[in-house]
Scaffold this motif. Structure first.
Motif, PDB file in Angstrom:
ATOM      1  N   VAL A  18       0.845  -1.202   0.000  1.00  0.00           N
ATOM      2  CA  VAL A  18       0.000   0.000   0.000  1.00  0.00           C
ATOM      3  C   VAL A  18       0.876   1.246   0.000  1.00  0.00           C
ATOM      4  N   LEU A  21       2.382   1.608  -3.410  1.00  0.00           N
ATOM      5  CA  LEU A  21       1.306   2.014  -4.319  1.00  0.00           C
ATOM      6  C   LEU A  21       1.017   3.505  -4.188  1.00  0.00           C
ATOM      7  N   LEU A  22       0.954   4.009  -2.972  1.00  0.00           N
ATOM      8  CA  LEU A  22       0.694   5.441  -2.768  1.00  0.00           C
ATOM      9  C   LEU A  22       1.831   6.301  -3.306  1.00  0.00           C
ATOM     10  N   ALA A  25       1.581   6.235  -7.062  1.00  0.00           N
ATOM     11  CA  ALA A  25       0.408   6.993  -7.504  1.00  0.00           C
ATOM     12  C   ALA A  25       0.655   8.501  -7.419  1.00  0.00           C
ATOM     13  N   ALA A  37      -2.656   8.535 -12.277  1.00  0.00           N
ATOM     14  CA  ALA A  37      -2.571   8.143 -10.874  1.00  0.00           C
ATOM     15  C   ALA A  37      -3.695   7.176 -10.510  1.00  0.00           C
ATOM     16  N   VAL A  38      -4.888   7.437 -11.017  1.00  0.00           N
ATOM     17  CA  VAL A  38      -6.016   6.542 -10.753  1.00  0.00           C
ATOM     18  C   VAL A  38      -5.764   5.176 -11.380  1.00  0.00           C
ATOM     19  N   ILE A  41      -3.562   3.301  -9.041  1.00  0.00           N
ATOM     20  CA  ILE A  41      -4.298   2.907  -7.843  1.00  0.00           C
ATOM     21  C   ILE A  41      -5.221   1.724  -8.127  1.00  0.00           C
ATOM     22  N   PHE A  45      -4.819  -1.824  -6.342  1.00  0.00           N
ATOM     23  CA  PHE A  45      -5.932  -2.313  -5.533  1.00  0.00           C
ATOM     24  C   PHE A  45      -6.327  -3.723  -5.962  1.00  0.00           C
ATOM     25  N   GLY A 105       0.714  -0.530 -11.308  1.00  0.00           N
ATOM     26  CA  GLY A 105      -0.004  -0.765 -10.055  1.00  0.00           C
ATOM     27  C   GLY A 105      -0.074  -2.238  -9.702  1.00  0.00           C
ATOM     28  N   CYS A 108       3.173  -3.554  -8.048  1.00  0.00           N
ATOM     29  CA  CYS A 108       3.617  -3.080  -6.732  1.00  0.00           C
ATOM     30  C   CYS A 108       3.773  -4.216  -5.738  1.00  0.00           C
TER      31      CYS A 108
END
Length: 124
Positions: A18, A21-22, A25, A37-38, A41, A45, A105, A108
């Protein structure tokens, strides 16, 4: 020497995933735009949820006192992969998200697992 149990390891992998990932992003947002960025994410996710689902299924299967049906295990494995694939296909079919950023993403959690593996292999 400290031993790491499965729960601590799982929690560490998820927290580090996480966090990575942040970071990725935010970097994507600063480098490009909100859509990129979305995309990161969403990919992250999906990967993290898939990892948690897989881990829970494995834990249930290994802790069961009864013999595990190979047919049932194979069915659940195919079901998990199918659900993941359907989600990915529906996201890609929209056409508004960046496929390379989705892959970033998705990667990650893989990056975190590889780093944890090397850390465990080479620590003294």
């Amino acid at each position: 020497m400290t031993t790491t149990n499965d729960t601590t390891l799982l929690g560490g992998i998820i927290k580090a995933s996480v966090l990575l990932l942040l970071v990725v992003a935010v970097a994507s947002y600063l480098a490009d735009n909100k859509t990129m960025a979305v995309s990161v994410i969403i990919g992250g996710f999906i990967a993290i949820m898939n990892f948690i689902w897989q881990r829970r299924a494995l834990s249930r299967m290994l802790s069961s006192q009864e013999p595990v049906s190979t047919t049932g295990a194979a069915f659940r494995f195919i079901l998990r992969l199918s659900v993941t694939a359907l989600i990915l296909v529906s996201v890609i079919a929209r056409g508004t998200y960046s496929i390379p950023r989705l892959l970033l993403g998705l990667s990650c959690i893989v990056i975190v697992i590889v780093v944890f593996t090397f850390y465990a292999a080479f620590r003294k």
